[in-house]
Design a protein around this motif. Structure first.
Motif, PDB file in Angstrom:
ATOM      1  N   UNK A 287       0.829  -1.205   0.000  1.00 50.94           N
ATOM      2  CA  UNK A 287       0.000   0.000   0.000  1.00 50.94           C
ATOM      3  C   UNK A 287       0.864   1.256   0.000  1.00 50.94           C
ATOM      4  N   UNK A 288       1.957   1.236   0.766  1.00 51.23           N
ATOM      5  CA  UNK A 288       2.889   2.364   0.767  1.00 51.23           C
ATOM      6  C   UNK A 288       3.486   2.570  -0.626  1.00 51.23           C
ATOM      7  N   UNK A 289       3.938   1.483  -1.239  1.00 54.45           N
ATOM      8  CA  UNK A 289       4.547   1.585  -2.562  1.00 54.45           C
ATOM      9  C   UNK A 289       3.579   2.155  -3.585  1.00 54.45           C
ATOM     10  N   UNK A 290       2.336   1.650  -3.591  1.00 58.25           N
ATOM     11  CA  UNK A 290       1.318   2.159  -4.514  1.00 58.25           C
ATOM     12  C   UNK A 290       1.077   3.643  -4.258  1.00 58.25           C
ATOM     13  N   UNK A 291       1.007   4.011  -2.968  1.00 59.14           N
ATOM     14  CA  UNK A 291       0.780   5.410  -2.625  1.00 59.14           C
ATOM     15  C   UNK A 291       1.872   6.320  -3.160  1.00 59.14           C
ATOM     16  N   UNK A 292       3.132   5.939  -2.948  1.00 60.54           N
ATOM     17  CA  UNK A 292       4.238   6.767  -3.429  1.00 60.54           C
ATOM     18  C   UNK A 292       4.211   6.935  -4.950  1.00 60.54           C
ATOM     19  N   UNK A 367      10.941  13.004  -4.366  1.00 63.46           N
ATOM     20  CA  UNK A 367      10.821  12.336  -3.055  1.00 63.46           C
ATOM     21  C   UNK A 367       9.830  11.171  -3.055  1.00 63.46           C
ATOM     22  N   UNK A 368       8.770  11.283  -3.866  1.00 67.76           N
ATOM     23  CA  UNK A 368       7.746  10.237  -3.886  1.00 67.76           C
ATOM     24  C   UNK A 368       8.210   9.036  -4.706  1.00 67.76           C
ATOM     25  N   UNK A 369       8.894   9.311  -5.808  1.00 63.73           N
ATOM     26  CA  UNK A 369       9.431   8.208  -6.606  1.00 63.73           C
ATOM     27  C   UNK A 369      10.509   7.460  -5.823  1.00 63.73           C
ATOM     28  N   UNK A 370      11.329   8.200  -5.074  1.00 61.16           N
ATOM     29  CA  UNK A 370      12.332   7.557  -4.217  1.00 61.16           C
ATOM     30  C   UNK A 370      11.646   6.670  -3.191  1.00 61.16           C
ATOM     31  N   UNK A 371      10.564   7.181  -2.577  1.00 58.63           N
ATOM     32  CA  UNK A 371       9.827   6.384  -1.601  1.00 58.63           C
ATOM     33  C   UNK A 371       9.292   5.102  -2.208  1.00 58.63           C
ATOM     34  N   UNK A 372       8.758   5.182  -3.438  1.00 58.15           N
ATOM     35  CA  UNK A 372       8.244   3.988  -4.108  1.00 58.15           C
ATOM     36  C   UNK A 372       9.326   2.964  -4.375  1.00 58.15           C
ATOM     37  N   UNK A 373      10.476   3.439  -4.846  1.00 59.54           N
ATOM     38  CA  UNK A 373      11.600   2.531  -5.113  1.00 59.54           C
ATOM     39  C   UNK A 373      12.062   1.865  -3.818  1.00 59.54           C
ATOM     40  N   UNK A 374      12.128   2.641  -2.736  1.00 60.26           N
ATOM     41  CA  UNK A 374      12.540   2.077  -1.441  1.00 60.26           C
ATOM     42  C   UNK A 374      11.566   1.007  -0.965  1.00 60.26           C
ATOM     43  N   UNK A 375      10.275   1.193  -1.225  1.00 61.15           N
ATOM     44  CA  UNK A 375       9.298   0.182  -0.819  1.00 61.15           C
ATOM     45  C   UNK A 375       9.496  -1.115  -1.604  1.00 61.15           C
TER      46      UNK A 375
END
Length: 396
Positions: A287-292, A367-375
Motif C-alpha cells: 500500500x505504501x509503494x502504490x501510494x508513493x 521524493x515520492x518516486x524515491x519512496x516507491x523505489x525504497x518500498x
C-alpha cells in the motif's frame, strides 16, 4: 482464569490507549504552531529545522537508554517521568522569549519524553502473548493516529490566543496524563521479571539494532525515512503544482489519520489472525509503494486524499505488525527493544526530511518516486530474508 487475565489486559489496554492518545495529542497540538512561534522570535528557516531535528536526535539517543532502565525498575515510573518532563518542558517552551531558550527546552523535551511512548509499547509486550500482540500494538497505534487527527485542529484553534497557548495546552494535557498514570495505571512488569544490574551489559540498548532482528529494525527505519520525506515535501508539492492551501492539506491528513486509526484499532487483530504478521506487513508495504508511485499522477483533491488513505492504512499494518514481530522474537528486555524501535523511527524522521527536501529542489516528484523505489527494495529484502528471522520466544 484465562478470561480473567484477558479482561484485566483489556482494561489495561484501554488505559494504554488513553495514555498514547493524550501523550501524542499534546505533541500534535503544537505541530502547526512550532515553526510560526520560532519565526516570530526571529529564527531562520535553518534554525527552525534545527529545532525539529534536535528533538528527534534526543529521542534517537535516549529512547533505548530509558527502555533499558524500564526493564530494571518497571514501566510505570518511566512513563510517569516522561510525561511529567514533557509537561514541564512544553510549558517552559511556551514561556520562551529567545531562540536559545527554545532550543534548550526542545532538547530537554526530547530527552525526557523519550521515556514515555516506547515504554507504553513495552507494557503491551508485557501484557499480551505473541498471538495477541499485534492487536495490542494496533490499539495503541490507533490512539496515536487519533491524536494526530485532533491535535493539529486544536492547536490551530488555540493559536488564536497567541502562539504560546498551544504549548501551555500541550503541557497541561501531559500533566493530566501524568495524574491518570499515577492513580489508574498498574505496573505491568513484576519484580521477578526485571533485569538485574548484572544483566545490564547483556541488554546493550544499541546491540539490538545489529543482531538477528536487524531486518525488521531496518524496515521500520526505511519506512519512517520515506514517509518523513513525504511529510516534508507534500505541502509544497500540492501548493506548487495545484495551488492547494494548508486548509486543504489539513483535510487530506484528517482523512488519512481517521483511516489509520480505524485500521490499527479495528482491523489489525482480525487481519493477523487470518493472514499472519508477515503477510499483513507485506500488504502494508505494498500500500505504501502504490501510494508513493501514484502521487505524481494524482491531480485533484479527492485523488490525493485517496492516495493518503493508502498511507493511513499501510502505516497501521506496518507499525503494528513489525513491532509485534520484533517483541515476539527479542531475547533482551522489552523496554530495550521498544526503545530501539523508537530510535529507528527517530533516525528516519531526522534523515528523511533532509533528503526529501534536497531532492524536491531538483524534482517535484523525486521524493515520492524515491519512496516507491525504497518500498520495492524493502519488499524484496523482507520476502527473501524473512525465513532467516529467529523463532518466536515463549511468553514468560
Amino acid at each position: 482464569m484465562w478470561k480473567e487475565v484477558f479482561s484485566v489486559n483489556k482494561k489495561h489496554l484501554a488505559l494504554l490507549f488513553l495514555v498514547a492518545f493524550l501523550t501524542m495529542l499534546g505533541f500534535g497540538i503544537i505541530i502547526p504552531i512550532l515553526s510560526l512561534f520560532a519565526d516570530e522570535l526571529g529564527a531562520s528557516s535553518f534554525q527552525i529545522g534545527v529545532l525539529f531535528a534536535s528533538y528527534n536526535v534526543m529521542q534517537l539517543i535516549f529512547a533505548p537508554l530509558w527502555g533499558a532502565l524500564s526493564d530494571r525498575i518497571g514501566r510505570k515510573p518511566l512513563i510517569a517521568f516522561g510525561l511529567f518532563g514533557f509537561s514541564i518542558t512544553f510549558i517552559l517552551f511556551g514561556l520562551a522569549d529567545s531562540y536559545v531558550e527554545m532550543l534548550v527546552y526542545r532538547i530537554l523535551g526530547g530527552i525526557v519524553s523519550a521515556a514515555a511512548l516506547p515504554t507504553v509499547n513495552a507494557m503491551v509486550a508485557d501484557l499480551f502473548p505473541p498471538e495477541e500482540r499485534a492487536k495490542g500494538m494496533g490499539v495503541v497505534g490507533a490512539g496515536i493516529g487519533l491524536s494526530f487527527v485532533f491535535g493539529p485542529v486544536i492547536g490551530g484553534l488555540l493559536s488564536g490566543y497567541g502562539f504560546a497557548a498551544p504549548f501551555f495546552a500541550s503541557g497541561g494535557v501531559a500533566f493530566l496524563t501524568f495524574i491518570v498514570i499515577l492513580f489508574a495505571l498498574p505496573e505491568s512488569l513484576p519484580k521477578e521479571k526485571r533485569t538485574s544490574s548484572r544483566q545490564k551489559e547483556k541488554a546493550n540498548p544499541f546491540s539490538a539494532l545489529f543482531g538477528s532482528l536487524s531486518l525488521l529494525y531496518g524496515i521500520l527505519f526505511i519506512v519512517s525515512f520515506a514517509f518523513s520525506g513525504l511529510e516534508t515535501t507534500f505541502a509544497l508539492y500540492i501548493n506548487d503544482l495545484y495551488g492547494f492551501t494548508s486548509k486543504d492539506l489539513g483535510y487530506m491528513f484528517l482523512i488519512m489519520g481517521i483511516i489509520s486509526a480505524l485500521v490499527q484499532g479495528g482491523m489489525i487483530g482480525r487481519l493477523v489472525k487470518r493472514l499472519g504478521e508477515p503477510r499483513v506487513l507485506t500488504l502494508g508495504l505494498c500500500l505504501y509503494g502504490i501510494g508513493f508511485f501514484t502521487i505524481p499522477i494524482s491531480g485533484n483533491f479527492w485523488a490525493l486524499s485517496l492516495v493518503l488513505s493508502l498511507f493511513g492504512a499501510g502505516q497501521g499494518m506496518i507499525r503494528a505488525t513489525a513491532t509485534a514481530m520484533i517483541t515476539q522474537r527479542t531475547t533482551i528486555g522489552q523496554g530495550v527493544t521498544t526503545g530501539a524501535i523508537s530510535s529507528m523511527d527517530s533516525l528516519g524522521r531526522i534523515l528523511g526530511p533532509l533528503v526529501g527536501g534536497a531532492i524536491y529542489a531538483f524534482s517535484y516528484s523525486g521524493p515520492f518516486l524515491l519512496g516507491g523505489v525504497l518500498m520495492i527494495i524493502v519488499l524484496l529484502w523482507f520476502r527473501t530474508r524473512y525465513h532467516r528471522l529467529p523463532e518466536q520466544q515463549k511468553q514468560a
